[in-house]
Motif scaffolding. Structure first.
Motif, short mmCIF file in Angstrom:
data_model
loop_
_atom_site.label_atom_id
_atom_site.label_comp_id
_atom_site.label_asym_id
_atom_site.label_seq_id
_atom_site.Cartn_x
_atom_site.Cartn_y
_atom_site.Cartn_z
N GLU A 6 -83.49 -63.09 76.60
CA GLU A 6 -83.87 -63.69 77.63
C GLU A 6 -85.24 -62.90 78.18
O GLU A 6 -85.32 -61.67 78.06
CB GLU A 6 -82.83 -63.47 78.97
N CYS A 22 -85.11 -68.45 77.26
CA CYS A 22 -84.07 -67.90 76.34
C CYS A 22 -84.60 -68.34 74.87
O CYS A 22 -84.46 -69.42 74.44
CB CYS A 22 -82.71 -68.59 76.61
N TRP A 36 -77.06 -71.13 80.95
CA TRP A 36 -77.64 -69.96 81.93
C TRP A 36 -76.51 -69.73 82.90
O TRP A 36 -75.85 -70.33 83.37
CB TRP A 36 -78.84 -70.55 82.75
N ARG A 38 -75.07 -66.19 85.68
CA ARG A 38 -75.63 -65.06 86.28
C ARG A 38 -74.46 -64.40 86.86
O ARG A 38 -73.44 -64.67 87.03
CB ARG A 38 -76.38 -65.40 87.43
N ARG A 45 -69.34 -63.42 86.36
CA ARG A 45 -70.39 -63.97 85.82
C ARG A 45 -69.95 -65.66 86.34
O ARG A 45 -69.11 -66.13 86.01
CB ARG A 45 -70.11 -63.83 84.31
N TYR A 94 -79.54 -62.59 85.06
CA TYR A 94 -79.20 -63.92 84.30
C TYR A 94 -79.07 -63.69 82.89
O TYR A 94 -79.78 -63.07 82.38
CB TYR A 94 -80.21 -64.73 84.74
N TYR A 95 -78.21 -64.31 82.40
CA TYR A 95 -77.79 -64.51 80.98
C TYR A 95 -77.77 -65.64 80.36
O TYR A 95 -77.38 -66.60 81.13
CB TYR A 95 -76.22 -63.70 80.66
N CYS A 96 -78.12 -65.85 79.31
CA CYS A 96 -78.30 -67.19 78.45
C CYS A 96 -77.11 -66.95 77.30
O CYS A 96 -76.98 -65.73 76.60
CB CYS A 96 -79.27 -67.54 77.88
N TRP A 114 -74.28 -63.99 73.34
CA TRP A 114 -74.83 -63.88 74.68
C TRP A 114 -76.17 -63.10 74.51
O TRP A 114 -76.10 -62.51 73.51
CB TRP A 114 -74.22 -63.10 75.40
N GLN A 116 -79.10 -60.33 76.23
CA GLN A 116 -78.81 -58.88 77.07
C GLN A 116 -78.94 -59.03 78.61
O GLN A 116 -78.59 -58.27 79.28
CB GLN A 116 -79.76 -57.88 76.49
N GLY A 117 -79.74 -60.24 78.91
CA GLY A 117 -79.66 -60.69 80.39
C GLY A 117 -81.20 -60.18 80.98
O GLY A 117 -81.70 -59.20 80.34
N THR A 118 -81.70 -60.62 81.95
CA THR A 118 -82.77 -60.41 82.68
C THR A 118 -82.63 -60.19 84.23
O THR A 118 -82.00 -61.31 84.74
CB THR A 118 -84.02 -61.54 82.38
#
Length: 124
Positions: A6, A22, A36, A38, A45, A94-96, A114, A116-118
């Motif tokens: 992400e 992503c 997506w 979060r 989540r 936020y993760y994809c 998944w 790592q997230g942003t």
């Protein structure tokens, strides 16, 4: 195996916009769903938006409808989340997620890989 990365998070004032990306690599991107999600501190989540391979199955959580738009560029193996009119309650990591199915699910357990997230932070 699928790797997801992400990008695009940051700090923005309420009412502003961000576009998350992503990027997927590893396995074929076809016949897949990208979702997506979060996660805010102390919360579970939650599903935000999802899109299938052909783009004809799209879903949003009610609180982002009309403000967020999900899209995908299969040639680039990338899914985007355009976030407009951001609110402080949109603040989260936020993760994809990648699912090998072809129908969008809101259940995180049905996503196999998944990123790592942003971090997205919306200030008032």
């Amino acid at each position: 195996q699928v790797q997801l990365a992400e990008s695009g998070g940051g700090l923005v004032q309420a009412g502003g916009s961000l576009r998350l990306s992503c990027a997927a690599s590893g396995r074929t991107f076809s016949m897949s769903v990208i979702g997506w999600f979060r996660q805010a501190p102390g919360k579970e989540r939650e599903f935000v938006a999802g899109i299938n391979w052909s783009g004809d199955n799209i879903a949003y959580i009610a609180s982002v409808k009309g403000r967020f738009t999900i899209s995908r560029d299969n040639a680039k193996n990338t899914v985007y989340l355009q976030m407009n009119s951001l609110k402080t309650e949109d603040t989260a990591v936020y993760y994809c997620g990648f699912s090998g199915r072809n129908v969008v699910s809101t259940r995180a357990s049905l996503y196999d890989y998944w990123g790592q997230g942003t971090q997205v932070t919306v200030s008032s």
